[in-house]
Design a protein around this motif. Sequence first.
Motif, PDB file in Angstrom:
ATOM      1  N   SER A  42       4.676  29.513 -13.701  1.00 37.86           N
ATOM      2  CA  SER A  42       4.028  29.190 -12.425  1.00 37.86           C
ATOM      3  C   SER A  42       3.076  28.005 -12.565  1.00 37.86           C
ATOM      4  O   SER A  42       3.021  27.143 -11.688  1.00 37.86           O
ATOM      5  CB  SER A  42       3.267  30.400 -11.893  1.00 37.86           C
ATOM      6  N   ILE A  43       2.335  27.962 -13.655  1.00 37.51           N
ATOM      7  CA  ILE A  43       1.389  26.859 -13.828  1.00 37.51           C
ATOM      8  C   ILE A  43       2.127  25.549 -14.076  1.00 37.51           C
ATOM      9  O   ILE A  43       1.701  24.486 -13.624  1.00 37.51           O
ATOM     10  CB  ILE A  43       0.346  27.161 -14.925  1.00 37.51           C
ATOM     11  N   MET A  44       3.269  25.603 -14.777  1.00 34.15           N
ATOM     12  CA  MET A  44       4.045  24.374 -14.992  1.00 34.15           C
ATOM     13  C   MET A  44       4.594  23.834 -13.674  1.00 34.15           C
ATOM     14  O   MET A  44       4.511  22.632 -13.404  1.00 34.15           O
ATOM     15  CB  MET A  44       5.194  24.639 -15.967  1.00 34.15           C
ATOM     16  N   ILE A  45       5.147  24.710 -12.854  1.00 34.67           N
ATOM     17  CA  ILE A  45       5.692  24.268 -11.568  1.00 34.67           C
ATOM     18  C   ILE A  45       4.569  23.779 -10.666  1.00 34.67           C
ATOM     19  O   ILE A  45       4.695  22.742  -9.998  1.00 34.67           O
ATOM     20  CB  ILE A  45       6.490  25.399 -10.909  1.00 34.67           C
ATOM     21  N   GLY A  46       3.454  24.505 -10.619  1.00 33.45           N
ATOM     22  CA  GLY A  46       2.328  24.089  -9.787  1.00 33.45           C
ATOM     23  C   GLY A  46       1.748  22.754 -10.222  1.00 33.45           C
ATOM     24  O   GLY A  46       1.437  21.898  -9.390  1.00 33.45           O
ATOM     25  N   PHE A  47       1.612  22.550 -11.531  1.00 30.48           N
ATOM     26  CA  PHE A  47       1.103  21.278 -12.021  1.00 30.48           C
ATOM     27  C   PHE A  47       2.063  20.148 -11.685  1.00 30.48           C
ATOM     28  O   PHE A  47       1.643  19.075 -11.263  1.00 30.48           O
ATOM     29  CB  PHE A  47       0.869  21.346 -13.527  1.00 30.48           C
ATOM     30  N   TYR A  48       3.365  20.385 -11.853  1.00 32.60           N
ATOM     31  CA  TYR A  48       4.349  19.346 -11.543  1.00 32.60           C
ATOM     32  C   TYR A  48       4.292  18.975 -10.063  1.00 32.60           C
ATOM     33  O   TYR A  48       4.287  17.785  -9.708  1.00 32.60           O
ATOM     34  CB  TYR A  48       5.757  19.802 -11.911  1.00 32.60           C
ATOM     35  N   LEU A  49       4.236  19.972  -9.185  1.00 29.98           N
ATOM     36  CA  LEU A  49       4.200  19.673  -7.752  1.00 29.98           C
ATOM     37  C   LEU A  49       2.904  18.977  -7.359  1.00 29.98           C
ATOM     38  O   LEU A  49       2.916  18.041  -6.547  1.00 29.98           O
ATOM     39  CB  LEU A  49       4.390  20.962  -6.951  1.00 29.98           C
ATOM     40  N   ALA A  50       1.786  19.406  -7.917  1.00 27.45           N
ATOM     41  CA  ALA A  50       0.513  18.754  -7.610  1.00 27.45           C
ATOM     42  C   ALA A  50       0.476  17.335  -8.164  1.00 27.45           C
ATOM     43  O   ALA A  50      -0.037  16.414  -7.522  1.00 27.45           O
ATOM     44  CB  ALA A  50      -0.645  19.577  -8.167  1.00 27.45           C
ATOM     45  N   PHE A  51       1.026  17.143  -9.360  1.00 24.62           N
ATOM     46  CA  PHE A  51       1.072  15.821  -9.983  1.00 24.62           C
ATOM     47  C   PHE A  51       1.969  14.881  -9.191  1.00 24.62           C
ATOM     48  O   PHE A  51       1.648  13.712  -8.976  1.00 24.62           O
ATOM     49  CB  PHE A  51       1.586  15.978 -11.419  1.00 24.62           C
TER      50      PHE A  51
END
Length: 132
Positions: A42-51
């Motif tokens: 979840s944190i990887m996907i969230g970071f990618y989308l926010a980035f």
Amino acid sequence: MKVQGRMFIWLAVFVLVMAIVYGVWSKEPAGTTALFLAFGLSIMIGFYLAFTARRVDVGAQDNKDADVADDAGELGFFSPHSWQPLSLAVGGALAFLGVIFGWWLLFFSAPIVMIGLFGWVFEYYRGENANQ
């Protein structure tokens, strides 16, 4: 994309809290590990989308006053058909059957997987769908 990034980051925080609570109460390693892995995903996907949201134009989903029609238009190119995933699935199934029945089956599955992979990567560079 900012909304989706925030959603996944909040989901990651929730899953992390639940993983800690579950690990302390149950002392069961498999479920605790699965929850920590879900946090990582979840944190990887969230970071990618926010980035990515910082580098692309603001979408209609980020505007609170937007209508559904504001997000209309071309979203990208999606392949209408392809036989290559079928060959990858057959090759992958044979490879996993090789783990069960014997490693010799990997000699038959590896060429099928490679043909499917190369076909999928280069399907728009040759044949009737060539566009470049």
